[in-house]
Design a protein around this motif. Sequence first.
Motif, PDB file in Angstrom:
ATOM      1  N   LEU A 235       0.812  -1.260   0.018  1.00  0.00           N
ATOM      2  CA  LEU A 235      -0.149  -0.021  -0.116  1.00  0.00           C
ATOM      3  C   LEU A 235       0.874   1.399   0.149  1.00  0.00           C
ATOM      4  O   LEU A 235       0.500   2.161  -0.776  1.00  0.00           O
ATOM      5  N   CYS A 236       1.835   1.234   0.783  1.00  0.00           N
ATOM      6  CA  CYS A 236       2.733   2.341   0.975  1.00  0.00           C
ATOM      7  C   CYS A 236       3.795   2.545  -0.338  1.00  0.00           C
ATOM      8  O   CYS A 236       3.609   3.849  -0.790  1.00  0.00           O
ATOM      9  N   ASN A 237       4.108   1.565  -0.815  1.00  0.00           N
ATOM     10  CA  ASN A 237       4.790   1.613  -2.213  1.00  0.00           C
ATOM     11  C   ASN A 237       3.738   2.052  -3.117  1.00  0.00           C
ATOM     12  O   ASN A 237       4.278   3.046  -4.051  1.00  0.00           O
ATOM     13  N   LEU A 238       2.811   1.547  -3.309  1.00  0.00           N
ATOM     14  CA  LEU A 238       1.889   1.981  -4.339  1.00  0.00           C
ATOM     15  C   LEU A 238       1.657   3.583  -4.208  1.00  0.00           C
ATOM     16  O   LEU A 238       1.233   4.234  -5.227  1.00  0.00           O
ATOM     17  N   CYS A 254      -5.462   4.938  -2.072  1.00  0.00           N
ATOM     18  CA  CYS A 254      -4.585   4.417  -1.356  1.00  0.00           C
ATOM     19  C   CYS A 254      -4.490   5.102  -0.065  1.00  0.00           C
ATOM     20  O   CYS A 254      -4.257   4.762   1.049  1.00  0.00           O
ATOM     21  N   VAL A 255      -4.750   6.614  -0.027  1.00  0.00           N
ATOM     22  CA  VAL A 255      -4.825   7.516   0.920  1.00  0.00           C
ATOM     23  C   VAL A 255      -5.781   6.888   1.882  1.00  0.00           C
ATOM     24  O   VAL A 255      -5.554   6.952   3.130  1.00  0.00           O
ATOM     25  N   ASN A 256      -6.956   6.705   1.135  1.00  0.00           N
ATOM     26  CA  ASN A 256      -8.026   6.357   2.173  1.00  0.00           C
ATOM     27  C   ASN A 256      -7.633   4.917   2.946  1.00  0.00           C
ATOM     28  O   ASN A 256      -8.127   5.038   4.413  1.00  0.00           O
ATOM     29  N   LYS A 257      -7.086   4.190   2.273  1.00  0.00           N
ATOM     30  CA  LYS A 257      -6.899   2.840   2.823  1.00  0.00           C
ATOM     31  C   LYS A 257      -5.804   3.082   4.189  1.00  0.00           C
ATOM     32  O   LYS A 257      -5.826   2.729   5.178  1.00  0.00           O
TER      33      LYS A 257
END
Length: 577
Positions: A235-238, A254-257
């Motif tokens: 998630l962080c990488n993406l 991604c930010v929401n997750k």
Amino acid sequence: MSSNTHQDWQSARRTRTNNVVSMRFDAAYFYERGLRFLERNDLPRALKAFRKTVEYEPNNPVNHCNVAGVLSELGNFEASNEVLMHVLNDLDPDMAECQFYLANNYANMGEYELAEDHVLRYLDADPDGEYAEDAEEMLDVLLDEFGGGKVYAKWEAKRRQEEQDLAKQDGRHLLEQGQFEAAVEQLEALVRRNPANLAARNNLSLAYYYTGQCEQAIATAEQVLAENPQNIHALCNLAVFEAQGGSRERLQACVNKLSKLFPLHYDHAMKLGTTLGLIGEHAKAFAVFDRLVRMVDRPEPILLHSVAASAANAGYLRTAKKWWKLLGQHAEMKEVAQYYLDQVERLRRQGKRVHISYQYDLPLRSQFAEMKKRLQTGDLATWRQDPLLRASLYWGLRHGAVDTRKAVIRTLALLADEDGEKALRMFLKRPDVDESLQAAALYALQRTATRGRVEVWRNGELQSIRMSDVPKDIILQVDPAWETVHARVESWLREHHKARYVAEAKRVWVAFLRHAYLTNDLRIVKLDIWVAALIYHVLKRHGESVRQRDAAEWFGVSTSSLGKAAARLEHVRSERT
């Protein structure tokens, strides 16, 4: 005694017996007695009570530990150790506190190396255990006051080896060393052998990104998330990949997750906070770092800087200053903290937006001073292993302008290591590389002593060439001006019946170019100056009757300019071509 008396006595005995409450003796009973005796500091009777608990429950390791504890209090350390070893060998090998008790006993016996060994075993087995703080304090005392350290050195070496072995399983060691091209190669092989290794796949995603292969980086991260939607690393990488030029919708997803997560693992929480900061979500990053900094007993400098940087970037300047002042209490971080305090204050006075890196850096003056010192001493090891440097180099090699690519190739030639060789080999396969850049890359490979064949894009196709066939004077082709100087000098010498000096002139010029190229210390503004200087230098070396004034007049340049160029040629030893 009459029969009536005997009967009366028997009757009275039965009556007394029936009136007495029978007592139940078990391990719990003797444990309570042992504790009461300990409170009264009656150690012999406490020992006797705890030994009774062992008789009733011989397989309960706690009972044995209580016995060992009282024996230690009585000063019978050897007997205490025998009991503790019995627990570890026969009852519960994972009872970590026994290692701490053994360490205490051996320290009291003056067996400091054995004490050091067992306290380290305890910290290995239970680093966050009940006695962890006491164990660390004991280790400090053993090392500082009793001349220890041999056991600790072996333990530290073993720990480092274990970390390296673990890192090799997922390719992380190559990323940490900045060897991104090698990382891609190894990680692709690892993933082919074991597709279930998500750590290796996440690291491969990063390796693709650091080598400029963004589409592959995103695809790899998405594949991991398809199998494990909550994988924090993917998630962080993406999120970082998308922020660098991807889809705004995918970035927001991604930010929401990420906003809903808070990993309990320290390193994972640090990565989450740093990622949120890198993609511009500074308030969210501050929330993560602020929560994390309050959870740890002794915040590391990088965490203190991160919470300060996120606060400053989010506009919480007073809070940021508080954390940087706390960072400044670390002696080695005082200059760093003051640098950022001054920077924030300057930006505030100028009315400019505050943006602070989440990775703390020394002030620029300190960086340049340190770089100059390392280059002067020839110590390039740190630069070879700097992941951020590697990432910027490879990114520049793939996406930079011509001048940037030339500078990167020069740096890789200076570093001259295996990963740089891999990057240069990949670069030569590209169809958008002109002849001068190819020449620079081939010279850099010569300098790294590359052997075998390399593939070079020429005439619309990949051609395989032997490194042994690459001209020794390939550096002449790196810059058209350099080749022009050589051609004009050779032409002049032949025209003036001095062809015997042509080979010498070439050796001098090539040797000089190799030196000047690596130090980035050559800027040719006027070709005539270097043509005149090289001819003068060669003629002078062979005893020809020539003055600087003569050579300057031949080519219409100033004597001082010719003299400076000739002096530089003089300081570089000729090399064989």
